[in-house]
Design an enzyme around this catalytic site. Sequence first.
Site, PDB file in Angstrom:
ATOM      1  N   LYS A  35      -4.530  23.849  -2.162  1.00 25.10           N
ATOM      2  CA  LYS A  35      -5.481  22.734  -2.245  1.00 25.10           C
ATOM      3  C   LYS A  35      -5.040  21.561  -1.379  1.00 25.10           C
ATOM      4  O   LYS A  35      -3.886  21.482  -0.961  1.00 25.10           O
ATOM      5  CB  LYS A  35      -5.662  22.305  -3.699  1.00 25.10           C
ATOM      6  CG  LYS A  35      -4.401  21.832  -4.396  1.00 25.10           C
ATOM      7  CD  LYS A  35      -4.682  21.545  -5.860  1.00 25.10           C
ATOM      8  CE  LYS A  35      -3.419  21.069  -6.569  1.00 25.10           C
ATOM      9  NZ  LYS A  35      -3.696  20.739  -7.987  1.00 25.10           N
ATOM     10  N   TYR A 253       8.429  -7.895   7.310  1.00 28.59           N
ATOM     11  CA  TYR A 253       7.472  -8.761   6.615  1.00 28.59           C
ATOM     12  C   TYR A 253       8.027  -9.221   5.266  1.00 28.59           C
ATOM     13  O   TYR A 253       8.595  -8.437   4.513  1.00 28.59           O
ATOM     14  CB  TYR A 253       6.164  -8.015   6.372  1.00 28.59           C
ATOM     15  CG  TYR A 253       5.337  -7.809   7.615  1.00 28.59           C
ATOM     16  CD1 TYR A 253       4.771  -8.889   8.282  1.00 28.59           C
ATOM     17  CD2 TYR A 253       5.113  -6.531   8.107  1.00 28.59           C
ATOM     18  CE1 TYR A 253       4.007  -8.701   9.420  1.00 28.59           C
ATOM     19  CE2 TYR A 253       4.344  -6.328   9.244  1.00 28.59           C
ATOM     20  CZ  TYR A 253       3.793  -7.418   9.901  1.00 28.59           C
ATOM     21  OH  TYR A 253       3.032  -7.223  11.026  1.00 28.59           O
TER      22      TYR A 253
END
Length: 356
Positions: A35, A253
Amino acid sequence: MTRPVVASIDLLALRQNLQIVRRAAPGSRLWAVDKDNAYGHGVARVWSALSAADGFALLNLEEAILLREQGWKGPILLLEGFFHADELAVLDQYRLPTSVHSNWQIKALQQAKLRAPLDIYLKVNSGMNRLGFMPERVHTVWQQLRAISNVGEMTLMSHFAEAENPQGIVEPMRRIEQAAEGLDCPRSLANSAATLWHPEAHFDWVRPGIVLYGASPSGQWQDIANTGLKPVMTLRSEIIGVQNLRPGEAIGYGGLYRTTQEQRIGIVACGYADGYPRVAPSGTPVLVDGVRTTTVGRVSMDMLAVDLTPCPQAGIGAPVELWGKEIKIDDVAASSGTVGYELMCALAPRVPVVTL
């Protein structure tokens, strides 16, 4: 110039993993669960390496049709079944067994005009409470389905929520036994964890998924470290920049990481837009030029930073393994508060993929 980030898929490791998993359940047939585009590895890319499986279990029709068009003639099970009644004509055309978990699907089977009966996997809700009929309803539903001419062979199917725990299948197994009482039918219960660790749940069909790709269903690599299973996907890149920093310098950041001494930092061409987890904290393991080290600072969209202190020889162009043979995807996932499944499935389309 092409960015150096690339994912490689080791088809030999995939074949060997299938052999190992099959040996764990020698008396059962095996659905290779593929899947979500084979857990991010690519159904079209990997199916031939899994062709020794007895069948493929998928989620959607598009992938099932792809397998048929690629030449797979064996069984293909639709794990969530059909989503609309008009899809039954496609299941009929491509001969696809389907799970049945809702009353509307029974009605659709009654009304459909099919060339031949479809094999059905009747989904039992054994405690996960996602899809399936409650155990006390299974006998009634079974009889309803048996009376439909469009229904062929029937199998009971369920899914375990906690098979990675030693006692995790005790209550679900009790519920399944309640549902199956008096029914002479095949069963398919075992997911990856139950296939490895619960032989009492193997029955007729096992459904391994994540273990085929060399990651642990428990999220802990040490749980499968002695099985011989090998990671199939490796995510690699290179150092594209180096910073020699003084004490007290911030990295990335938000300035989440600050140096406490002189420190050499490598900048890697890989970020969250490539599928690397943005939430990976400083200290997440990484391999640079063959040496284990860690990330530092916040992961950016296209880059991340690593500590080059353990590998002073590493510079521009040094190879980096983000996860793979040496840096296990389970360890990166655990550091990031998630699971290997998510990282595999999150590999971005912009990352080139090569097969080995």
